[in-house]
Design a protein around this motif. Structure first.
Motif, short mmCIF file in Angstrom:
data_model
loop_
_atom_site.label_atom_id
_atom_site.label_comp_id
_atom_site.label_asym_id
_atom_site.label_seq_id
_atom_site.Cartn_x
_atom_site.Cartn_y
_atom_site.Cartn_z
N TYR A 98 0.86 -0.94 -0.09
CA TYR A 98 -0.02 -0.10 0.00
C TYR A 98 0.93 1.33 -0.20
CZ TYR A 98 -3.43 3.47 1.79
OH TYR A 98 -4.33 4.39 1.65
N PRO A 99 0.50 2.31 -0.68
CA PRO A 99 -0.64 2.65 -1.23
C PRO A 99 -0.67 1.91 -3.07
CG PRO A 99 0.50 4.55 -1.43
CD PRO A 99 1.37 3.47 -0.71
N ARG A 100 0.35 1.58 -3.35
CA ARG A 100 0.70 0.96 -4.59
C ARG A 100 1.48 -0.18 -4.64
NH1 ARG A 100 5.55 2.09 -6.72
NH2 ARG A 100 6.93 3.62 -5.67
N ARG A 101 1.47 -0.83 -5.98
CA ARG A 101 2.14 -2.25 -5.94
C ARG A 101 3.59 -1.65 -5.85
NH1 ARG A 101 0.64 -6.83 -6.85
NH2 ARG A 101 -1.47 -6.20 -7.57
N ILE A 142 3.45 -0.61 7.21
CA ILE A 142 3.02 -1.36 8.45
C ILE A 142 1.68 -1.13 8.44
CG2 ILE A 142 3.26 -1.59 11.00
CD1 ILE A 142 5.41 -2.59 9.47
N ALA A 143 0.83 -2.04 8.90
CA ALA A 143 -0.84 -2.07 9.30
C ALA A 143 -0.85 -2.94 10.56
CB ALA A 143 -1.54 -2.49 7.95
N PHE A 144 -2.16 -2.86 10.97
CA PHE A 144 -2.38 -3.56 12.19
C PHE A 144 -3.91 -4.20 11.75
CE2 PHE A 144 0.06 -0.19 13.83
CZ PHE A 144 1.06 -0.68 14.23
N LEU A 145 -3.93 -5.42 12.25
CA LEU A 145 -5.12 -6.26 12.20
C LEU A 145 -6.09 -5.81 13.24
CD1 LEU A 145 -6.58 -8.84 11.14
CD2 LEU A 145 -5.83 -10.00 13.08
N THR A 146 -7.15 -5.48 12.91
CA THR A 146 -8.55 -4.90 13.48
C THR A 146 -9.56 -5.92 13.44
OG1 THR A 146 -9.36 -3.75 11.59
CG2 THR A 146 -7.69 -2.72 13.05
N SER A 152 -9.73 -6.75 7.98
CA SER A 152 -9.79 -5.69 8.22
C SER A 152 -8.60 -5.12 8.93
CB SER A 152 -11.15 -5.14 8.97
OG SER A 152 -12.21 -5.64 8.55
N VAL A 153 -7.92 -4.03 8.30
CA VAL A 153 -6.60 -3.86 8.86
C VAL A 153 -6.69 -2.13 8.82
CG1 VAL A 153 -5.54 -5.50 7.78
CG2 VAL A 153 -5.53 -3.08 6.71
N TYR A 154 -5.94 -1.48 9.76
CA TYR A 154 -5.66 -0.22 10.20
C TYR A 154 -4.28 0.29 9.61
CZ TYR A 154 -5.11 4.16 12.47
OH TYR A 154 -5.00 5.71 12.87
N VAL A 155 -4.17 1.24 8.83
CA VAL A 155 -2.77 1.83 8.26
C VAL A 155 -2.61 3.13 8.93
CG1 VAL A 155 -1.72 2.22 6.41
CG2 VAL A 155 -3.07 0.39 6.06
N ASN A 194 2.02 10.46 13.53
CA ASN A 194 0.88 10.63 14.36
C ASN A 194 0.07 9.09 13.75
OD1 ASN A 194 -1.33 10.90 16.02
ND2 ASN A 194 -2.45 12.52 14.58
N PRO A 195 0.30 8.20 14.65
CA PRO A 195 -0.63 7.15 14.34
C PRO A 195 -1.93 7.07 14.78
CG PRO A 195 0.74 6.30 16.31
CD PRO A 195 1.17 8.13 15.99
N THR A 196 -2.61 8.10 15.18
CA THR A 196 -3.91 8.16 15.74
C THR A 196 -4.80 8.29 14.44
OG1 THR A 196 -3.67 10.48 16.28
CG2 THR A 196 -3.12 8.81 18.19
N SER A 197 -4.16 9.05 13.51
CA SER A 197 -4.97 9.13 12.19
C SER A 197 -4.50 7.82 11.22
CB SER A 197 -4.89 10.52 11.72
OG SER A 197 -3.35 10.73 11.31
N GLY A 198 -5.22 7.64 10.31
CA GLY A 198 -4.84 6.87 9.30
C GLY A 198 -6.11 6.28 8.50
N PHE A 199 -5.81 5.18 7.94
CA PHE A 199 -6.95 4.51 6.88
C PHE A 199 -7.24 3.10 7.36
CE2 PHE A 199 -3.68 7.38 4.99
CZ PHE A 199 -4.53 8.33 4.39
N PHE A 200 -8.70 2.87 6.89
CA PHE A 200 -8.99 1.75 7.25
C PHE A 200 -9.22 0.86 5.83
CE2 PHE A 200 -13.34 -0.77 7.36
CZ PHE A 200 -12.86 -1.86 8.03
#
Length: 217
Positions: A126-129, A134-138, A155-158, A163-169
């Motif tokens: 991510y975000p491209r090939r 790093i991501a986290f399993l949710t 489902s993962v959280y990137v 600031n890791p409190t913002s990110g992408f699901f």
């Protein structure tokens, strides 16, 4: 040469004092906020009344005791009934019910021993090939999402950096997710440091990468 040496010493000093100052500042704010719990005590048994002066951190101890006592009470039958009654009462209050339910769902997911949030550090493309992060399993997609996704998805959280409190699901095919051996804490440090604080090598010698995530996760 001398200017470079002075600059080097100055940066070294910053690297020592900045983390210490920020840590002290954060702890001071947390303890100061927790000390507000002393206002719950009757004036007769307040530390200032009994001892004649304030004890820094006494409110933090009181807060921890209140949390522990709440957990003890809520763990038995009567306490559970009180919690149900309290939640039903909050559910009848407009605005409050939506805020409380949202926060409760998040806290139940994060702190429940049966939850899957942030239990595993993952490596995803991510975000491209060709680009990895790093991501986290949710957990797993549920409800309507699960009906529209063919095959097994997770489902993962990137998190963003620093600031890791913002990110992408994201919802990704299980086959495209690689589980890492590093702990969640180590992965968070790696993200927050923008890759500067490298994680330690895998425990198994010669292991060059992770494995596909366990199907029982």
């Amino acid at each position: 040469m001398r200017r470079q040496l002075i600059k080097r010493y100055f940066i070294t000093g910053l690297l020592i004092w900045v983390p210490l100052a920020i840590t002290t500042w954060v702890l001071t704010m947390i303890i100061g906020t927790m000390d507000q719990s002393l206002h719950l005590l009757p004036a007769a048994i307040h530390p200032r009344t009994v001892l004649g002066f304030d004890i820094p951190g006494s409110g933090a101890i009181l807060t921890l005791l209140i949390i522990l006592l709440t957990g003890v009470i809520a763990a038995n039958f009567i306490g559970q009934r009180l919690v149900v009654w309290w939640e039903r009462l909050l559910a009848r209050i407009p605005v409050v019910n939506s805020i409380y339910n949202s926060v409760k769902q998040v806290s139940d997911t994060l702190f429940s021993s049966s939850g899957n949030a942030f239990r595993k550090a993952l490596l995803i493309e991510y975000p491209r090939r060709g680009a990895w992060t790093i991501a986290f399993l949710t957990g797993r997609p549920g409800g309507e999402m699960a009906r529209h996704l063919a095959g097994e998805y997770v489902s993962v959280y990137v998190p963003t950096t620093p600031n890791p409190t913002s990110g992408f699901f994201l919802m990704l095919p299980r086959s495209e997710v690689v589980e890492l051996e590093m702990s969640v804490d180590t992965a968070l440090k790696y993200v927050i440091s923008m890759g500067v604080v490298a994680p330690p090598p895998p425990r198994v010698a010669g292991l060059s990468g992770g494995s596909m995530i366990n199907r029982n996760s």
